[in-house]
Design a protein around this motif. Structure first.
Motif, PDB file in Angstrom:
ATOM      1  N   PHE A 153       0.823  -1.212   0.000  1.00 38.81           N
ATOM      2  CA  PHE A 153       0.000   0.000   0.000  1.00 38.81           C
ATOM      3  C   PHE A 153       0.861   1.268   0.000  1.00 38.81           C
ATOM      4  O   PHE A 153       0.444   2.297  -0.526  1.00 38.81           O
ATOM      5  N   ALA A 154       2.056   1.192   0.587  1.00 31.57           N
ATOM      6  CA  ALA A 154       2.954   2.347   0.566  1.00 31.57           C
ATOM      7  C   ALA A 154       3.418   2.635  -0.858  1.00 31.57           C
ATOM      8  O   ALA A 154       3.467   3.792  -1.288  1.00 31.57           O
ATOM      9  N   LEU A 155       3.753   1.575  -1.605  1.00 32.82           N
ATOM     10  CA  LEU A 155       4.149   1.752  -3.002  1.00 32.82           C
ATOM     11  C   LEU A 155       3.021   2.363  -3.817  1.00 32.82           C
ATOM     12  O   LEU A 155       3.226   3.295  -4.598  1.00 32.82           O
ATOM     13  N   LEU A 156       1.811   1.819  -3.627  1.00 34.81           N
ATOM     14  CA  LEU A 156       0.663   2.330  -4.381  1.00 34.81           C
ATOM     15  C   LEU A 156       0.392   3.788  -4.036  1.00 34.81           C
ATOM     16  O   LEU A 156       0.167   4.618  -4.926  1.00 34.81           O
ATOM     17  N   LEU A 157       0.437   4.122  -2.745  1.00 34.88           N
ATOM     18  CA  LEU A 157       0.189   5.495  -2.308  1.00 34.88           C
ATOM     19  C   LEU A 157       1.252   6.448  -2.846  1.00 34.88           C
ATOM     20  O   LEU A 157       0.948   7.550  -3.310  1.00 34.88           O
ATOM     21  N   ALA A 158       2.520   6.014  -2.815  1.00 36.74           N
ATOM     22  CA  ALA A 158       3.611   6.865  -3.298  1.00 36.74           C
ATOM     23  C   ALA A 158       3.456   7.165  -4.782  1.00 36.74           C
ATOM     24  O   ALA A 158       3.652   8.308  -5.226  1.00 36.74           O
ATOM     25  N   LEU A 159       3.102   6.152  -5.562  1.00 42.93           N
ATOM     26  CA  LEU A 159       2.926   6.355  -6.999  1.00 42.93           C
ATOM     27  C   LEU A 159       1.723   7.241  -7.291  1.00 42.93           C
ATOM     28  O   LEU A 159       1.759   8.067  -8.210  1.00 42.93           O
ATOM     29  N   MET A 160       0.660   7.075  -6.516  1.00 41.18           N
ATOM     30  CA  MET A 160      -0.529   7.908  -6.721  1.00 41.18           C
ATOM     31  C   MET A 160      -0.254   9.365  -6.375  1.00 41.18           C
ATOM     32  O   MET A 160      -0.797  10.281  -7.004  1.00 41.18           O
ATOM     33  N   LEU A 161       0.624   9.611  -5.370  1.00 39.83           N
ATOM     34  CA  LEU A 161       0.967  10.979  -4.979  1.00 39.83           C
ATOM     35  C   LEU A 161       1.699  11.726  -6.089  1.00 39.83           C
ATOM     36  O   LEU A 161       1.702  12.953  -6.127  1.00 39.83           O
ATOM     37  N   THR A 162       2.324  10.978  -7.003  1.00 37.48           N
ATOM     38  CA  THR A 162       3.011  11.630  -8.116  1.00 37.48           C
ATOM     39  C   THR A 162       2.046  12.102  -9.199  1.00 37.48           C
ATOM     40  O   THR A 162       2.462  12.759 -10.156  1.00 37.48           O
ATOM     41  N   GLY A 163       0.761  11.748  -9.064  1.00 39.96           N
ATOM     42  CA  GLY A 163      -0.211  12.114 -10.076  1.00 39.96           C
ATOM     43  C   GLY A 163      -0.327  11.099 -11.191  1.00 39.96           C
ATOM     44  O   GLY A 163      -0.991  11.336 -12.201  1.00 39.96           O
ATOM     45  N   MET A 164       0.308   9.950 -11.020  1.00 33.47           N
ATOM     46  CA  MET A 164       0.274   8.892 -12.028  1.00 33.47           C
ATOM     47  C   MET A 164      -1.136   8.299 -12.137  1.00 33.47           C
ATOM     48  O   MET A 164      -1.827   8.170 -11.130  1.00 33.47           O
ATOM     49  N   PRO A 165      -1.596   7.947 -13.350  1.00 33.45           N
ATOM     50  CA  PRO A 165      -2.906   7.300 -13.482  1.00 33.45           C
ATOM     51  C   PRO A 165      -2.999   6.029 -12.635  1.00 33.45           C
ATOM     52  O   PRO A 165      -2.008   5.304 -12.480  1.00 33.45           O
ATOM     53  N   ILE A 166      -4.191   5.764 -12.108  1.00 32.75           N
ATOM     54  CA  ILE A 166      -4.382   4.631 -11.202  1.00 32.75           C
ATOM     55  C   ILE A 166      -3.971   3.315 -11.845  1.00 32.75           C
ATOM     56  O   ILE A 166      -3.322   2.471 -11.210  1.00 32.75           O
ATOM     57  N   SER A 167      -4.344   3.130 -13.113  1.00 30.11           N
ATOM     58  CA  SER A 167      -4.050   1.853 -13.775  1.00 30.11           C
ATOM     59  C   SER A 167      -2.546   1.596 -13.830  1.00 30.11           C
ATOM     60  O   SER A 167      -2.083   0.485 -13.536  1.00 30.11           O
ATOM     61  N   ILE A 168      -1.763   2.616 -14.182  1.00 32.40           N
ATOM     62  CA  ILE A 168      -0.310   2.447 -14.259  1.00 32.40           C
ATOM     63  C   ILE A 168       0.282   2.263 -12.865  1.00 32.40           C
ATOM     64  O   ILE A 168       1.199   1.452 -12.658  1.00 32.40           O
ATOM     65  N   ALA A 169      -0.252   3.014 -11.883  1.00 32.43           N
ATOM     66  CA  ALA A 169       0.228   2.871 -10.505  1.00 32.43           C
ATOM     67  C   ALA A 169       0.010   1.454  -9.993  1.00 32.43           C
ATOM     68  O   ALA A 169       0.869   0.886  -9.302  1.00 32.43           O
ATOM     69  N   LEU A 170      -1.121   0.859 -10.325  1.00 31.32           N
ATOM     70  CA  LEU A 170      -1.404  -0.521  -9.914  1.00 31.32           C
ATOM     71  C   LEU A 170      -0.375  -1.488 -10.501  1.00 31.32           C
ATOM     72  O   LEU A 170       0.194  -2.326  -9.804  1.00 31.32           O
ATOM     73  N   GLY A 171      -0.162  -1.364 -11.828  1.00 31.00           N
ATOM     74  CA  GLY A 171       0.778  -2.263 -12.489  1.00 31.00           C
ATOM     75  C   GLY A 171       2.188  -2.130 -11.960  1.00 31.00           C
ATOM     76  O   GLY A 171       2.862  -3.133 -11.689  1.00 31.00           O
ATOM     77  N   LEU A 172       2.665  -0.890 -11.781  1.00 33.77           N
ATOM     78  CA  LEU A 172       4.021  -0.677 -11.276  1.00 33.77           C
ATOM     79  C   LEU A 172       4.173  -1.155  -9.835  1.00 33.77           C
ATOM     80  O   LEU A 172       5.231  -1.678  -9.447  1.00 33.77           O
ATOM     81  N   THR A 173       3.126  -1.003  -9.033  1.00 35.13           N
ATOM     82  CA  THR A 173       3.169  -1.491  -7.652  1.00 35.13           C
ATOM     83  C   THR A 173       3.398  -2.992  -7.624  1.00 35.13           C
ATOM     84  O   THR A 173       4.253  -3.508  -6.893  1.00 35.13           O
ATOM     85  N   VAL A 174       2.621  -3.688  -8.430  1.00 33.17           N
ATOM     86  CA  VAL A 174       2.732  -5.153  -8.469  1.00 33.17           C
ATOM     87  C   VAL A 174       4.106  -5.584  -8.951  1.00 33.17           C
ATOM     88  O   VAL A 174       4.778  -6.416  -8.328  1.00 33.17           O
ATOM     89  N   LEU A 175       4.536  -5.021 -10.079  1.00 32.69           N
ATOM     90  CA  LEU A 175       5.816  -5.448 -10.656  1.00 32.69           C
ATOM     91  C   LEU A 175       6.987  -5.114  -9.729  1.00 32.69           C
ATOM     92  O   LEU A 175       7.901  -5.931  -9.547  1.00 32.69           O
ATOM     93  N   THR A 176       6.971  -3.918  -9.127  1.00 30.36           N
ATOM     94  CA  THR A 176       8.048  -3.531  -8.205  1.00 30.36           C
ATOM     95  C   THR A 176       8.111  -4.468  -7.014  1.00 30.36           C
ATOM     96  O   THR A 176       9.189  -4.945  -6.625  1.00 30.36           O
ATOM     97  N   PHE A 177       6.950  -4.767  -6.435  1.00 24.83           N
ATOM     98  CA  PHE A 177       6.927  -5.643  -5.261  1.00 24.83           C
ATOM     99  C   PHE A 177       7.383  -7.060  -5.618  1.00 24.83           C
ATOM    100  O   PHE A 177       8.177  -7.680  -4.900  1.00 24.83           O
ATOM    101  N   LEU A 178       6.893  -7.577  -6.750  1.00 25.58           N
ATOM    102  CA  LEU A 178       7.230  -8.952  -7.124  1.00 25.58           C
ATOM    103  C   LEU A 178       8.707  -9.106  -7.454  1.00 25.58           C
ATOM    104  O   LEU A 178       9.323 -10.132  -7.155  1.00 25.58           O
ATOM    105  N   PHE A 179       9.302  -8.091  -8.082  1.00 23.94           N
ATOM    106  CA  PHE A 179      10.704  -8.194  -8.476  1.00 23.94           C
ATOM    107  C   PHE A 179      11.670  -7.987  -7.310  1.00 23.94           C
ATOM    108  O   PHE A 179      12.745  -8.582  -7.261  1.00 23.94           O
TER     109      PHE A 179
END
Length: 459
Positions: free
Chosen positions: A40-66
């Motif tokens: 949730f911290a990754l998702l919140l941080a990406l959303m704070l940058t103004g990034m679209p929700i869909s891209i923030a979701l994908g990057l959160t998952v990929l960053t965490f998994l890798f």
């Protein structure tokens, strides 16, 4: 110059303080919740940058998994394809296409004429006709913004010409347009069913009675305000005029019978009903009413494809996010925490409402459903909450979210039609919004409202 520099320094300090507070919250989440906090911290941080929700979701998952997990990349790719390999998802582009043909065609105009002939002579008759027309159009479109556009673009100028204040008309149409996602068919309901593996047919039936009740409530608020302010009334239509208006709108009204009648008679599935509605909407818009010329068809198709692609992209990334939630057992951890702290059904539903309303401040409905439904749904099932009741509860919350800032979609659509600012529209919708919040609490704690009709039909 010095004052400008001082202002910039003050702004920079405020901005730095905001970011420091955000970082502190993120670090606190990670320290307290472990892997759950990281997600949730990754998702919140990406959303704070103004990034679209869909891209923030994908990057959160990929960053965490890798970086924080040992899940193989092949499993992620496999889940990506199998997660969206659902027959129900096909209903979404078809309902969007049907709604666009109906919006560009003359269906809304004829529904407004029929509604006006029926209730136009009451106090605030045009406002009541607007609510009724929104309810009728909601039963054929499945989209709230489409309902606001189709009804508002015709009804709002008519109300202003008749002597109604512009703010009053905007409040009526903005809130009544939200019926587009509660009265079936409904695109957010299909998304909820995809996210939770629930029955689309049962979900549609669960929205019928709440939808009619909310339409009645919004109409009562409009009638009360109109009577109190002595707004104009129209001349009572004769039965001959009413029949004429009904006959002109019958082709659009038949779509309700085709979609819902076809589903519950067993003639076709909800997805097949969506395809039928798209074909039927094309036929009546192009060949019956002839309001959509052939040269305009490519634009309707492109608009529908663009909106469908956006939703499907969000769904794809939400599927990955749901996979991550399941892999990290976050829903199970939340369920165990809630049960360990003896949070009963009443408390859980209250927390759910607050959480959904807060999410409505920063996200649009599809993203909220796809992110939160897979997390909250298992907890609701453990507490014995019916999945249809829970889905209707979420849908009503989404309706409220579409009518308040900062990201209420209906507000932005209505702003484009009325040329009013978001702050002015927020004031305009307030009486109806309060009624919607009260209705949300009623639906939350009286499940029979959502469940009586599905159970009566054997779902």
């Amino acid at each position: 110059m010095s004052s400008a520099v001082a202002g910039w320094e003050q702004f920079s300090k405020k901005k730095a303080a905001t970011w420091l507070a955000g970082i502190a919250v993120i670090l606190g989440l990670i320290a307290t919740l472990g892997s759950t906090g990281v997600v949730f911290a990754l998702l919140l941080a990406l959303m704070l940058t103004g990034m679209p929700i869909s891209i923030a979701l994908g990057l959160t998952v990929l960053t965490f998994l890798f970086f924080f997990s040992e899940v193989p990349t092949e499993a992620v790719a496999m889940k990506l394809f199998t997660g969206i390999e659902k027959f129900e998802i096909m209903a979404i582009p078809f309902f969007i296409l049907a709604g666009n043909f109906l919006t560009h065609g003359g269906v809304a105009k004829r529904m407004i004429k029929f509604a006006t002939s029926m209730v136009g002579h009451w106090h605030g008759g045009l406002a009541l006709a607007g609510v009724m027309a929104c309810a009728l159009f909601a039963a054929v479109s499945g989209s709230s913004p489409a309902t606001v556009v189709a009804i508002g673009s015709v009804m709002l100028p008519a109300m202003v010409r008749a002597g109604f204040p512009k703010r009053f008309g905007a409040g009526v149409i903005t809130t009544s347009g939200s019926l587009g996602i509660l009265i079936p068919p409904s695109i957010p309901m299909v998304i909820y069913c995809v996210a939770t593996n629930s029955s689309v047919g049962a979900m549609f039936m669960g929205g019928v009675i709440p939808g009619l009740m909310l339409a009645t409530l919004l109409g009562l608020v409009s009638w009360w305000k109109a009577k109190k302010a002595n707004y104009p009334r129209m001349q009572k239509a004769t039965w001959g005029e009413r029949f004429q208006a009904f006959r002109e709108s019958i082709w659009g009204l038949l779509l309700i019978v085709i979609v819902l009648g076809g589903i519950y008679s067993g003639l076709f599935t909800p997805t097949e009903a969506a395809a039928m509605s798209a074909v039927y909407a094309f036929f009546i818009a192009v060949f019956v009413y002839r309001d959509v010329p052939f040269k305009k068809i490519p634009k309707v198709l492109l608009d529908s494809a663009s909106m469908s692609a956006m939703l499907l992209y969000i769904i794809t990334n939400a599927v990955l996010f749901s996979f991550l939630m399941t892999h990290e057992q976050i829903p199970q951890l939340m369920a165990d925490w809630i049960l360990a702290h003896n949070l009963g059904v009443v408390s859980f539903l209250l927390v759910t409402n607050v959480l959904l309303l807060l999410a409505g401040n920063v996200m649009e409905p599809s993203s909220i459903i796809l992110i939160l439904a897979p997390i909250l749904f298992p907890v609701a099932m453990q507490l014995g909450i019916d999945p249809i009741h829970f889905g209707v509860l979420i849908t009503v919350n989404m309706e409220v979210g579409m009518c308040h800032p900062p990201v209420g979609l209906n507000l932005y659509v209505a702003s484009g039609i009325t040329k009013m600012g978001i702050s002015e529209l927020t004031v305009a919708v307030w009486p109806w919004l309060l009624a919607m919040i009260g209705f949300m609490l009623l639906v939350t704690y009286v499940p029979i409202i959502s469940l009586w009709l599905p159970k009566a039909l054997g779902y």
